[in-house]
Motif scaffolding. Structure first.
Motif, PDB file in Angstrom:
ATOM      1  N   ALA A   1       0.252   3.036   2.025  1.00 34.65           N
ATOM      2  CA  ALA A   1      -1.006   2.640   1.385  1.00 34.65           C
ATOM      3  C   ALA A   1      -1.298   1.164   1.643  1.00 34.65           C
ATOM      4  CB  ALA A   1      -0.938   2.914  -0.116  1.00 34.65           C
ATOM      5  N   TYR A   2      -0.288   0.321   1.510  1.00 35.36           N
ATOM      6  CA  TYR A   2      -0.498  -1.111   1.750  1.00 35.36           C
ATOM      7  C   TYR A   2      -0.831  -1.383   3.216  1.00 35.36           C
ATOM      8  CZ  TYR A   2       1.127  -1.997  -2.968  1.00 35.36           C
ATOM      9  OH  TYR A   2       1.260  -2.009  -4.332  1.00 35.36           O
ATOM     10  N   CYS A   3      -0.312  -0.570   4.121  1.00 31.84           N
ATOM     11  CA  CYS A   3      -0.674  -0.722   5.540  1.00 31.84           C
ATOM     12  C   CYS A   3      -2.157  -0.464   5.758  1.00 31.84           C
ATOM     13  CB  CYS A   3       0.155   0.219   6.402  1.00 31.84           C
ATOM     14  SG  CYS A   3       1.876  -0.281   6.544  1.00 31.84           S
ATOM     15  N   TYR A   4      -2.715   0.487   5.018  1.00 30.79           N
ATOM     16  CA  TYR A   4      -4.149   0.763   5.140  1.00 30.79           C
ATOM     17  C   TYR A   4      -4.984  -0.422   4.680  1.00 30.79           C
ATOM     18  CZ  TYR A   4      -3.233   5.635   6.250  1.00 30.79           C
ATOM     19  OH  TYR A   4      -2.812   6.783   6.855  1.00 30.79           O
ATOM     20  N   LEU A   5      -4.468  -1.207   3.752  1.00 30.62           N
ATOM     21  CA  LEU A   5      -5.197  -2.410   3.333  1.00 30.62           C
ATOM     22  C   LEU A   5      -5.190  -3.481   4.408  1.00 30.62           C
ATOM     23  CD1 LEU A   5      -4.244  -3.050  -0.401  1.00 30.62           C
ATOM     24  CD2 LEU A   5      -6.406  -2.242   0.519  1.00 30.62           C
ATOM     25  N   MET A   6      -4.155  -3.472   5.242  1.00 31.90           N
ATOM     26  CA  MET A   6      -4.031  -4.495   6.277  1.00 31.90           C
ATOM     27  C   MET A   6      -4.776  -4.138   7.562  1.00 31.90           C
ATOM     28  SD  MET A   6      -2.434  -6.752   4.820  1.00 31.90           S
ATOM     29  CE  MET A   6      -1.529  -6.940   3.322  1.00 31.90           C
ATOM     30  N   CYS A   7      -5.268  -2.912   7.653  1.00 25.56           N
ATOM     31  CA  CYS A   7      -5.991  -2.491   8.861  1.00 25.56           C
ATOM     32  C   CYS A   7      -7.285  -3.276   9.015  1.00 25.56           C
ATOM     33  CB  CYS A   7      -6.340  -1.002   8.784  1.00 25.56           C
ATOM     34  SG  CYS A   7      -4.952   0.080   8.985  1.00 25.56           S
ATOM     35  N   ASN A   8      -7.772  -3.308  10.229  1.00 22.70           N
ATOM     36  CA  ASN A   8      -9.063  -3.923  10.494  1.00 22.70           C
ATOM     37  C   ASN A   8      -9.930  -2.891  11.196  1.00 22.70           C
ATOM     38  OD1 ASN A   8     -11.112  -5.713  10.733  1.00 22.70           O
ATOM     39  ND2 ASN A   8     -10.184  -6.895  12.383  1.00 22.70           N
ATOM     40  N   PRO A   9     -10.901  -2.296  10.559  1.00 21.70           N
ATOM     41  CA  PRO A   9     -11.407  -2.552   9.210  1.00 21.70           C
ATOM     42  C   PRO A   9     -10.484  -1.958   8.153  1.00 21.70           C
ATOM     43  CG  PRO A   9     -12.587  -0.706  10.140  1.00 21.70           C
ATOM     44  CD  PRO A   9     -11.671  -1.233  11.229  1.00 21.70           C
ATOM     45  N   THR A  10     -10.577  -2.496   6.969  1.00 24.71           N
ATOM     46  CA  THR A  10      -9.754  -2.034   5.856  1.00 24.71           C
ATOM     47  C   THR A  10     -10.119  -0.606   5.485  1.00 24.71           C
ATOM     48  OG1 THR A  10      -9.689  -4.289   5.045  1.00 24.71           O
ATOM     49  CG2 THR A  10      -9.066  -2.572   3.504  1.00 24.71           C
ATOM     50  N   LEU A  11      -9.111   0.233   5.328  1.00 23.39           N
ATOM     51  CA  LEU A  11      -9.318   1.638   4.983  1.00 23.39           C
ATOM     52  C   LEU A  11      -9.028   1.820   3.488  1.00 23.39           C
ATOM     53  CD1 LEU A  11      -7.557   3.103   8.131  1.00 23.39           C
ATOM     54  CD2 LEU A  11     -10.012   2.795   7.759  1.00 23.39           C
ATOM     55  N   VAL A  12     -10.000   1.445   2.690  1.00 20.42           N
ATOM     56  CA  VAL A  12      -9.808   1.369   1.247  1.00 20.42           C
ATOM     57  C   VAL A  12      -9.612   2.745   0.622  1.00 20.42           C
ATOM     58  CG1 VAL A  12     -10.829   0.581  -0.919  1.00 20.42           C
ATOM     59  CG2 VAL A  12     -11.121  -0.763   1.147  1.00 20.42           C
ATOM     60  N   ARG A  13     -10.390   3.733   1.058  1.00 24.71           N
ATOM     61  CA  ARG A  13     -10.258   5.066   0.461  1.00 24.71           C
ATOM     62  C   ARG A  13      -8.901   5.688   0.789  1.00 24.71           C
ATOM     63  NH1 ARG A  13     -16.211   6.124   1.920  1.00 24.71           N
ATOM     64  NH2 ARG A  13     -17.232   5.599  -0.044  1.00 24.71           N
ATOM     65  N   LYS A  14      -8.426   5.470   2.010  1.00 22.50           N
ATOM     66  CA  LYS A  14      -7.095   5.979   2.370  1.00 22.50           C
ATOM     67  C   LYS A  14      -6.023   5.271   1.551  1.00 22.50           C
ATOM     68  CE  LYS A  14      -7.764   7.827   6.928  1.00 22.50           C
ATOM     69  NZ  LYS A  14      -6.917   8.375   7.961  1.00 22.50           N
ATOM     70  N   TYR A  15      -6.210   3.976   1.321  1.00 17.59           N
ATOM     71  CA  TYR A  15      -5.289   3.239   0.465  1.00 17.59           C
ATOM     72  C   TYR A  15      -5.231   3.883  -0.915  1.00 17.59           C
ATOM     73  CZ  TYR A  15      -3.965  -0.099  -3.089  1.00 17.59           C
ATOM     74  OH  TYR A  15      -3.394  -0.672  -4.191  1.00 17.59           O
ATOM     75  N   ALA A  16      -6.399   4.120  -1.497  1.00 14.87           N
ATOM     76  CA  ALA A  16      -6.452   4.682  -2.846  1.00 14.87           C
ATOM     77  C   ALA A  16      -5.790   6.054  -2.892  1.00 14.87           C
ATOM     78  CB  ALA A  16      -7.897   4.774  -3.326  1.00 14.87           C
ATOM     79  N   PHE A  17      -6.066   6.886  -1.893  1.00 16.65           N
ATOM     80  CA  PHE A  17      -5.486   8.225  -1.851  1.00 16.65           C
ATOM     81  C   PHE A  17      -3.963   8.162  -1.801  1.00 16.65           C
ATOM     82  CE2 PHE A  17      -3.989  11.862   0.708  1.00 16.65           C
ATOM     83  CZ  PHE A  17      -4.387  12.886  -0.141  1.00 16.65           C
ATOM     84  N   HIS A  18      -3.421   7.333  -0.919  1.00 13.03           N
ATOM     85  CA  HIS A  18      -1.974   7.261  -0.761  1.00 13.03           C
ATOM     86  C   HIS A  18      -1.289   6.580  -1.954  1.00 13.03           C
ATOM     87  CE1 HIS A  18      -2.829   8.540   3.301  1.00 13.03           C
ATOM     88  NE2 HIS A  18      -1.539   8.837   3.394  1.00 13.03           N
ATOM     89  N   ILE A  19      -1.945   5.606  -2.550  1.00 16.21           N
ATOM     90  CA  ILE A  19      -1.318   4.936  -3.694  1.00 16.21           C
ATOM     91  C   ILE A  19      -1.275   5.881  -4.897  1.00 16.21           C
ATOM     92  CG2 ILE A  19      -3.264   3.735  -4.803  1.00 16.21           C
ATOM     93  CD1 ILE A  19       0.019   2.038  -3.995  1.00 16.21           C
ATOM     94  N   ILE A  20      -2.297   6.730  -5.054  1.00 19.81           N
ATOM     95  CA  ILE A  20      -2.288   7.710  -6.137  1.00 19.81           C
ATOM     96  C   ILE A  20      -1.235   8.781  -5.869  1.00 19.81           C
ATOM     97  CG2 ILE A  20      -3.647   9.536  -7.238  1.00 19.81           C
ATOM     98  CD1 ILE A  20      -6.024   7.579  -7.088  1.00 19.81           C
ATOM     99  N   LEU A  21      -1.101   9.198  -4.608  1.00 23.88           N
ATOM    100  CA  LEU A  21      -0.025  10.142  -4.270  1.00 23.88           C
ATOM    101  C   LEU A  21       1.349   9.543  -4.585  1.00 23.88           C
ATOM    102  CD1 LEU A  21      -0.983  11.804  -0.867  1.00 23.88           C
ATOM    103  CD2 LEU A  21      -0.762  12.889  -3.093  1.00 23.88           C
TER     104      LEU A  21
END
Length: 85
Positions: free
Chosen positions: A17-37
């Motif tokens: 999930a934190y890797c998705y925040l570091m992507c360019n562009p930031t993948l915020v929805r994927k971050y949220a999905f994985h952090i909730i999982l």
């Protein structure tokens, strides 16, 4: 045991999930999905404090995405997570 597998899974999901925040562009929805999982897996492994932290971070995204005044959600989340530590 199953608790150890769930804990390992939770940690890996959280890191992904934190890797998705570091992507360019930031993948915020994927971050949220994985952090909730990861919160679900933390809960299954008996780590209630980590579970509630992960759920709280995931639901923050939903709140901030609704507010159009916040343009950079990733920076905001990273800043708030540093304050919690």
């Amino acid at each position: 045991t199953h608790e150890m597998k769930d804990l390992r899974s939770a940690l890996l999901l959280e890191q992904a999930a934190y890797c998705y925040l570091m992507c360019n562009p930031t993948l915020v929805r994927k971050y949220a999905f994985h952090i909730i999982l990861s919160g679900y897996r933390f809960s299954k492994s008996g780590q209630k404090k980590h579970s509630s932290r992960a759920y709280r971070q995931g639901f923050q995204v939903r709140h901030f995405l609704k507010l159009s005044q916040f343009k950079n959600v990733a920076t905001l989340l990273l800043t708030s997570s540093k304050v919690e530590k």
